[in-house]
Write a protein that holds these residues in place. Structure first.
Motif, mmCIF file in Angstrom:
data_model
loop_
_atom_site.group_PDB
_atom_site.id
_atom_site.type_symbol
_atom_site.label_atom_id
_atom_site.label_comp_id
_atom_site.label_asym_id
_atom_site.label_seq_id
_atom_site.Cartn_x
_atom_site.Cartn_y
_atom_site.Cartn_z
ATOM 1 N N ALA A 3 0.855 -0.992 -0.002
ATOM 2 C CA ALA A 3 -0.022 0.000 0.015
ATOM 3 C C ALA A 3 1.005 1.318 -0.087
ATOM 4 N N LEU A 4 1.815 1.193 0.540
ATOM 5 C CA LEU A 4 2.743 2.255 0.632
ATOM 6 C C LEU A 4 3.545 2.729 -0.569
ATOM 7 N N ASP A 5 3.630 1.688 -1.681
ATOM 8 C CA ASP A 5 4.259 1.756 -2.953
ATOM 9 C C ASP A 5 3.254 2.418 -3.901
ATOM 10 N N ARG A 6 1.994 2.245 -3.497
ATOM 11 C CA ARG A 6 0.857 2.882 -4.409
ATOM 12 C C ARG A 6 1.002 4.293 -4.684
ATOM 13 N N VAL A 7 0.953 4.772 -5.871
ATOM 14 C CA VAL A 7 0.782 6.174 -6.244
ATOM 15 C C VAL A 7 -0.659 6.335 -6.658
ATOM 16 N N VAL A 8 -1.286 7.644 -6.114
ATOM 17 C CA VAL A 8 -2.431 8.063 -6.603
ATOM 18 C C VAL A 8 -2.432 8.951 -7.684
ATOM 19 N N LYS A 9 -2.670 8.510 -8.962
ATOM 20 C CA LYS A 9 -2.633 9.563 -10.067
ATOM 21 C C LYS A 9 -4.191 10.135 -10.482
ATOM 22 N N PRO A 10 -4.153 11.498 -10.622
ATOM 23 C CA PRO A 10 -5.351 12.226 -10.898
ATOM 24 C C PRO A 10 -5.619 11.847 -12.074
ATOM 25 N N LYS A 11 -7.205 11.937 -12.278
ATOM 26 C CA LYS A 11 -7.775 11.272 -13.611
ATOM 27 C C LYS A 11 -8.351 12.587 -13.970
ATOM 28 N N THR A 12 -8.566 13.402 -13.400
ATOM 29 C CA THR A 12 -9.084 14.965 -13.887
ATOM 30 C C THR A 12 -8.150 16.277 -13.598
ATOM 31 N N LYS A 13 -8.379 17.188 -14.324
ATOM 32 C CA LYS A 13 -7.581 18.434 -14.094
ATOM 33 C C LYS A 13 -8.150 18.769 -12.479
ATOM 34 N N ARG A 14 -9.157 18.835 -12.131
ATOM 35 C CA ARG A 14 -9.695 19.541 -10.837
ATOM 36 C C ARG A 14 -8.881 18.267 -9.864
ATOM 37 N N ALA A 15 -9.016 16.971 -9.882
ATOM 38 C CA ALA A 15 -8.191 16.199 -9.095
ATOM 39 C C ALA A 15 -6.712 16.507 -8.959
ATOM 40 N N LYS A 16 -6.322 16.856 -10.010
ATOM 41 C CA LYS A 16 -4.954 17.097 -10.293
ATOM 42 C C LYS A 16 -4.331 18.567 -9.533
ATOM 43 N N ARG A 17 -5.145 19.596 -9.635
ATOM 44 C CA ARG A 17 -5.043 20.869 -8.802
ATOM 45 C C ARG A 17 -5.317 20.639 -7.322
ATOM 46 N N PHE A 18 -6.100 19.719 -6.820
ATOM 47 C CA PHE A 18 -6.337 19.322 -5.510
ATOM 48 C C PHE A 18 -5.209 18.745 -4.739
ATOM 49 N N GLU A 20 -1.956 18.975 -5.924
ATOM 50 C CA GLU A 20 -1.010 20.102 -6.040
ATOM 51 C C GLU A 20 -1.092 21.014 -4.836
ATOM 52 N N LYS A 21 -2.056 21.298 -4.422
ATOM 53 C CA LYS A 21 -2.389 22.346 -3.478
ATOM 54 C C LYS A 21 -1.822 21.591 -2.152
ATOM 55 N N ARG A 22 -2.047 20.129 -1.938
ATOM 56 C CA ARG A 22 -1.550 19.486 -0.677
ATOM 57 C C ARG A 22 -0.060 19.059 -0.746
ATOM 58 N N GLU A 23 0.657 19.182 -1.732
ATOM 59 C CA GLU A 23 2.089 18.840 -1.868
ATOM 60 C C GLU A 23 2.853 19.665 -0.743
ATOM 61 N N PRO A 24 3.884 19.276 -0.583
ATOM 62 C CA PRO A 24 5.016 20.064 0.362
ATOM 63 C C PRO A 24 5.282 21.566 -0.650
ATOM 64 N N LYS A 25 5.602 22.583 0.291
ATOM 65 C CA LYS A 25 5.713 23.888 -0.190
ATOM 66 C C LYS A 25 6.842 24.519 0.426
ATOM 67 N N LEU A 26 7.652 25.126 -0.083
ATOM 68 C CA LEU A 26 8.466 26.048 0.613
ATOM 69 C C LEU A 26 7.835 27.111 1.509
ATOM 70 N N LYS A 27 6.955 27.730 1.151
ATOM 71 C CA LYS A 27 6.226 28.469 2.140
ATOM 72 C C LYS A 27 4.726 28.036 2.245
ATOM 73 N N GLU A 28 4.376 27.344 3.388
ATOM 74 C CA GLU A 28 3.377 26.734 3.614
ATOM 75 C C GLU A 28 2.038 27.786 3.611
ATOM 76 N N ASN A 29 0.972 27.099 3.441
ATOM 77 C CA ASN A 29 -0.179 27.883 3.277
ATOM 78 C C ASN A 29 -0.697 28.321 4.728
ATOM 79 N N THR A 30 -1.403 29.366 4.867
ATOM 80 C CA THR A 30 -2.219 29.576 6.172
ATOM 81 C C THR A 30 -2.983 28.376 6.752
ATOM 82 N N LYS A 31 -2.590 28.186 8.064
ATOM 83 C CA LYS A 31 -3.130 26.971 8.785
ATOM 84 C C LYS A 31 -4.743 26.907 9.055
ATOM 85 N N ASN A 32 -5.535 25.949 8.577
ATOM 86 C CA ASN A 32 -6.711 25.832 8.722
ATOM 87 C C ASN A 32 -6.939 25.189 9.963
#
Length: 305
Positions: A3-18, A20-32
């Motif tokens: 299960a750790l080796d499984r990679v979730v690949k987005p099937k739509t552009k909306r899922a891809k943007r979603f 990408e927002k959760r990927e690690p960033k140099l400057k993190e988003n405002t904490k919710n």
């Protein structure tokens, strides 16, 4: 396949943007923050969660349905909600005979509970009970902490860090005077934590700098600390780790003091101060005796003709 080796690949552009927002960033988003009501929450706890949501939004998610869970015994449901709503902060409210009017404030690291502190509400004044003007939604508050306990006690020190994380809001590059209109004040005294919120009023003072007045706005809470679940020093240090790209590069011969003043050191060749040109004054002229001493002896006197 593991299960750790499984990679979730987005099937739509909306899922891809979603994703990408959760990927690690140099400057993190405002904490919710997510505000969760327990299965046995009473009216007081419900009103507290609503008022904290009003102060925190738009960087908050309020779950209106009751969730039967005990964070200190089982944290899986909190971690599930954290991943679902992409929130790294949480406030859980419950009520029972043993722990009445109970609040649990905490934060996540990598969608796992890092630390949490249980607080009991002894007195509560809601936003609607204070008949004064309110700050607009999304106002970034100024945080003030008073009391030696916040610096001398490890649990209170961690609570201070947790409250700063919870209420600090977005990072802004600049501020204006009119934008400083909301104050959250926390006082630790005699084993209790007093939370007060004020609206800053800028009055005319007859000069350029206005006269400042504070007007109580609500909510107002008297809290007492109950149980704590603090992360180990190693895990806490790991959660504070910054990427190398964000670390400031060291510059040679430059230092800073506690007030942020920059000092630079200049390297120069050794100077011969005897050849330094100074202002010509009568008092600085060498006397004949000094000149003769430099020449190596007294000069013979001229014979009178």
């Amino acid at each position: 396949m593991d299960a750790l080796d499984r990679v979730v690949k987005p099937k739509t552009k909306r899922a891809k943007r979603f994703l990408e927002k959760r990927e690690p960033k140099l400057k993190e988003n405002t904490k919710n923050a997510m505000l969760i009501k327990g299965g046995n929450a009473n009216l007081t706890v419900t009103e507290v969660l609503k008022d904290i949501y009003a102060v925190k939004k738009p960087f908050a998610v309020l779950y209106k349905k009751k969730n039967i869970t005990r964070p200190f015994e089982d944290q899986t449901s909190l971690e599930f909600f954290s991943k679902k709503s992409d929130c790294s902060l949480f406030l859980f409210g419950s009520h029972n005979k043993k722990r009445p009017n109970n609040l649990i404030i905490g934060r996540m690291f990598d969608y796992h509970v890092l630390d949490m502190i249980e607080l009991g509400v002894e007195k509560f004044v809601s936003l609607k009970d204070v008949k004064n003007s309110k700050c607009p939604e999304g106002t970034k508050p100024m945080l003030i902490f008073a009391g030696d306990m916040f610096d001398g006690n490890e649990e209170y020190r961690r609570l201070k860090s947790l409250l700063i994380d919870f209420f600090r809001g977005p990072s802004v590059p600049s501020i204006r005077l009119a934008g400083l209109e909301y104050v959250l004040h926390f006082t630790a005294l005699d084993g209790k934590i007093y939370m007060r919120s004020y609206k800053v009023l800028l009055k005319k003072s007859g000069c350029k700098i206005p006269r400042i007045e504070l007007e109580e706005m609500g909510p107002s809470l008297d809290l007492v600390m109950r149980r704590t679940h603090l992360a180990s020093d190693d895990l806490y240090k790991l959660s504070l780790k910054q990427p190398k790209a964000l670390k400031p590069k060291k510059k040679k011969n430059i230092s800073h003091d506690v007030f942020g003043t920059t000092y630079g050191r200049i390297h120069m060749q050794k100077q011969d101060l005897s050849k330094l040109q100074t202002r010509k004054m009568k008092g600085l002229k060498k006397r004949p005796a000094e000149k003769s001493a430099e020449d190596g002896g007294a000069s013979p006197k001229k014979s009178k003709s």
